[in-house]
Design an enzyme around this catalytic site. Structure first.
Site, short mmCIF file in Angstrom:
data_model
loop_
_atom_site.label_atom_id
_atom_site.label_comp_id
_atom_site.label_asym_id
_atom_site.label_seq_id
_atom_site.Cartn_x
_atom_site.Cartn_y
_atom_site.Cartn_z
N HIS A 1 4.12 28.97 43.49
CA HIS A 1 3.52 27.63 43.41
C HIS A 1 2.29 27.54 44.29
O HIS A 1 2.22 28.18 45.34
CB HIS A 1 4.53 26.52 43.73
CG HIS A 1 5.14 26.57 45.09
ND1 HIS A 1 4.59 25.96 46.18
CD2 HIS A 1 6.28 27.16 45.53
CE1 HIS A 1 5.37 26.15 47.25
NE2 HIS A 1 6.40 26.88 46.89
N ASP B 1 0.84 24.47 45.23
CA ASP B 1 0.81 23.28 46.08
C ASP B 1 1.49 23.61 47.41
O ASP B 1 2.27 24.56 47.49
CB ASP B 1 1.52 22.09 45.41
CG ASP B 1 3.01 22.36 45.22
OD1 ASP B 1 3.35 23.40 44.61
OD2 ASP B 1 3.84 21.56 45.70
N ASP C 1 4.15 30.04 52.26
CA ASP C 1 4.80 29.22 51.21
C ASP C 1 3.79 28.38 50.47
O ASP C 1 3.45 27.30 50.91
CB ASP C 1 5.86 28.35 51.91
CG ASP C 1 6.70 27.53 50.95
OD1 ASP C 1 6.60 27.70 49.74
OD2 ASP C 1 7.48 26.68 51.45
N GLU D 1 5.70 22.05 43.24
CA GLU D 1 7.04 22.50 43.65
C GLU D 1 7.51 21.76 44.88
O GLU D 1 8.66 21.34 44.97
CB GLU D 1 7.02 24.01 43.93
CG GLU D 1 8.41 24.65 44.01
CD GLU D 1 9.08 24.53 45.39
OE1 GLU D 1 10.28 24.76 45.46
OE2 GLU D 1 8.39 24.19 46.38
N GLU D 2 6.60 21.57 45.83
CA GLU D 2 7.00 20.95 47.10
C GLU D 2 7.28 19.46 46.93
O GLU D 2 7.82 18.82 47.82
CB GLU D 2 5.93 21.16 48.17
CG GLU D 2 5.62 22.62 48.50
CD GLU D 2 6.75 23.33 49.23
OE1 GLU D 2 7.82 22.75 49.42
OE2 GLU D 2 6.53 24.51 49.60
N HIS E 1 6.85 24.83 56.04
CA HIS E 1 7.01 23.37 56.12
C HIS E 1 6.73 22.82 57.52
O HIS E 1 6.62 21.62 57.68
CB HIS E 1 8.41 22.89 55.67
CG HIS E 1 8.72 23.18 54.24
ND1 HIS E 1 9.69 22.51 53.54
CD2 HIS E 1 8.19 24.06 53.36
CE1 HIS E 1 9.75 22.97 52.31
NE2 HIS E 1 8.85 23.93 52.17
N1 BES Z 1 10.12 28.16 49.40
C1 BES Z 1 11.01 27.02 49.49
C2 BES Z 1 12.45 27.39 49.24
C3 BES Z 1 12.99 28.22 50.36
C4 BES Z 1 13.49 27.58 51.48
C5 BES Z 1 12.98 29.59 50.32
C6 BES Z 1 13.98 28.33 52.53
C7 BES Z 1 13.44 30.33 51.38
C8 BES Z 1 13.96 29.70 52.50
C9 BES Z 1 10.57 25.95 48.52
O1 BES Z 1 9.17 25.83 48.45
C10 BES Z 1 11.05 24.62 49.02
O2 BES Z 1 10.73 24.24 50.11
N2 BES Z 1 11.85 23.92 48.25
C11 BES Z 1 12.27 22.58 48.56
C12 BES Z 1 12.86 22.01 47.30
C13 BES Z 1 12.71 20.55 47.14
C14 BES Z 1 11.28 20.06 47.19
C15 BES Z 1 13.37 20.11 45.84
C16 BES Z 1 13.31 22.54 49.67
O3 BES Z 1 14.15 23.44 49.79
O4 BES Z 1 13.24 21.59 50.47
MN MN Z 2 7.96 27.40 48.42
#
Ligand code: BES
Ligand code: MN
Length: 448
Positions: free
Chosen positions: A87, A89, A120, A151-152, A417
């Site tokens: 992604h 964004d 990320d 995605e975020e 994040h």
């Molecule tokens: N890359 C992350 C998912 C992730 C989190 C991978 C921890 C490896 C370790 C993804 O971009 C993400 O942050 N997803 C969100 C989903 C939400 C917006 C529905 C999350 O997990 O908060």
């Molecule tokens: Mn991600």
């Protein structure tokens, strides 16, 4: 192409890949409401240009949300087609004073590239592109690059986008480069992810604020009531106390507690919460956190009883759980535990499915041997993650025969994040090589 040819090609390509990653990091494409979405458009355009330069046929597509980029190249005869997801964004940057350098001006410190999205997931995009560049004109598989733009922010339009472009994106193998590796020098294949339910709970106690001295003692304030309600969400050991959620053990590996303490940045003396192994707590049990509270700020709070207060709750769901059922369970809990007759209202922000992947079969073998080669003989670890990528469940439903390989560029120190997000450049080089080798192995496995 042979392994050594691919290694040599990637060594040549890496400086250009790094420069393009830095260009992407400079674009603050945040899909959240309230941010300037012109940057997301610019970001999609920049990604589209990179894909075109790889010789793909490229479209920028949308379905009521932020722009995604699809790039395709037909498979050579009898070869499989691989969908590569990432992604473009990024998350908002939060409090700028906590960043050691400008989040949108990438800089290298101690072998890491700092910037929002440096890991990320802009490095995920560039890992895909690096693999394509390494092959040049001799790609052994068909390619669908799918680079999402929200995605975020919960991927609200992704299911529609996938359905509308189903024919273009149908593929035999799906690589989702949006997860993490096990440690520096230790690759991982992600085989389970938690689901998510984010919601707001508002507690109302009074019709208006009143003097805290005149009324306090007999009249309850909303912040105290909200605090008491929140306190019922965990038991004394810190396990989630909401009935009706899936919770199990059995994670395939454990996490060394000392290492986890450092990675998490736990302050001196602070204990972990929950019971069972750390990996169970992170991967196969639910978690519940309070992400924010709307209430008077301390600097401006008068001596008055607060009439209403609102918290944002984030519930992570174990694989096997269902977001709709879990949300109903959480609502029921909040209603049943309302203190002192509080009026409690709960509203859903967004939810997402958990998933489990059966990581067996020739395509998983192909991935594992690519990882092993790229990390000089170190086998990848099968891991779960506590985070969520809800649309993996959608891919599973739409393409039940496709092997889904969840890979990633992150490492435990990436601070995705958070402030000072960064990418380990040495590991990134391995990730790029692993992906090129993976495409080569998948092509070979597809011919068998
Ligand atoms: N890359 C992350 C998912 C992730 C989190 C991978 C921890 C490896 C370790 C993804 O971009 C993400 O942050 N997803 C969100 C989903 C939400 C917006 C529905 C999350 O997990 O908060
Ligand atoms: Mn991600």
């Amino acid at each position: 192409m042979s392994e050594s040819d691919l290694r040599a090609a990637l060594a040549r390509e890496l400086p250009g890949v790094r420069a393009d990653l830095e260009r992407l990091v400079r674009i603050p494409g945040i899909a959240f409401e309230g941010f300037d979405h012109a940057h997301v458009e610019r970001s999609a355009a920049a990604v589209a240009e990179l894909l075109r330069d790889c010789g793909l046929e490229v479209r920028i597509v949308r379905s009521g949300g932020q722009p995604a980029v699809i790039g395709t190249k037909a498979a050579p005869p009898d070869a499989p087609t691989v969908l590569l997801y990432a992604h473009h964004d990024v998350q908002p940057v939060g409090d700028l004073s906590l960043w050691e350098s400008d989040p949108f001006e990438p800089v290298e410190r101690d072998g890491r590239l700092y910037g929002r999205g440096a890991a990320d997931d802009k490095a995920g995009i560039m890992a895909h592109i690096a693999a394509l560049r390494a092959f040049g004109d001799s790609l052994p598989v068909g390619i669908v690059l799918f680079i999402e733009g929200e995605e975020e922010y919960g991927s609200d339009s992704l299911v529609r986008l996938l359905a509308e472009h189903r024919d273009e994106i149908t593929s035999d193998v799906i690589v989702i480069a949006d997860s993490t590796n096990w440690d520096i020098g230790m690759p991982a294949l992600t085989t389970s992810l938690r689901g998510i339910v984010n919601c707001f709970v508002e507690v109302r106690m009074l019709e208006h604020a009143v003097h805290s001295g005149m009324f306090g003692g007999a009249v309850p304030d909303a912040l105290t009531a909200l605090a008491r309600l929140i306190a019922t969400l965990h038991d004394d050991a810190g396990n989630v106390a909401v009935d009706g959620l899936v919770s199990r053990g059995g994670a395939p590996v454990d996490y060394p507690e000392d290492r986890f303490r450092v990675e998490a940045g736990l302050a001196e003396g602070v204990q972990f919460i929950g019971t069972d192994r750390i990996t169970d707590r992170l991967w196969t049990k639910p978690a519940l956190a309070v992400l924010g509270i709307d209430a008077p700020a301390t600097g401006e709070a008068p001596n008055a009883l607060v009439p209403s207060a609102k918290a944002k709750l984030s519930l992570r769901l174990a694989p096997g759980d269902d977001p709709k059922r879990a949300y109903a369970a959480l609502r029921a809990h909040l209603g049943a535990h309302a203190p002192w007759g509080a009026q409690v209202s709960v509203t859903l922000e967004h939810d997402g499915d958990p998933c489990r992947i059966d990581a067996s079969g020739p395509m998983f073998d192909a991935a594992r041997s690519a990882f092993r080669a790229a990390w000089d003989g170190t086998d990848p670890v099968d891991i779960g993650i506590g985070g969520s990528i809800p649309f993996i469940a959608t891919f599973q439903e739409m393409f039940p025969r496709a092997a889904i390989l969840v890979t990633g560029v992150e490492d435990p120190y990436a601070r995705a994040h958070g402030p000072n997000e960064s990418l380990h450049l040495g590991e990134f080089a391995r990730v790029c090589l692993a992906e090129a080798l993976l495409l080569r192995n998948v092509a070979a496995a597809g011919r068998d």
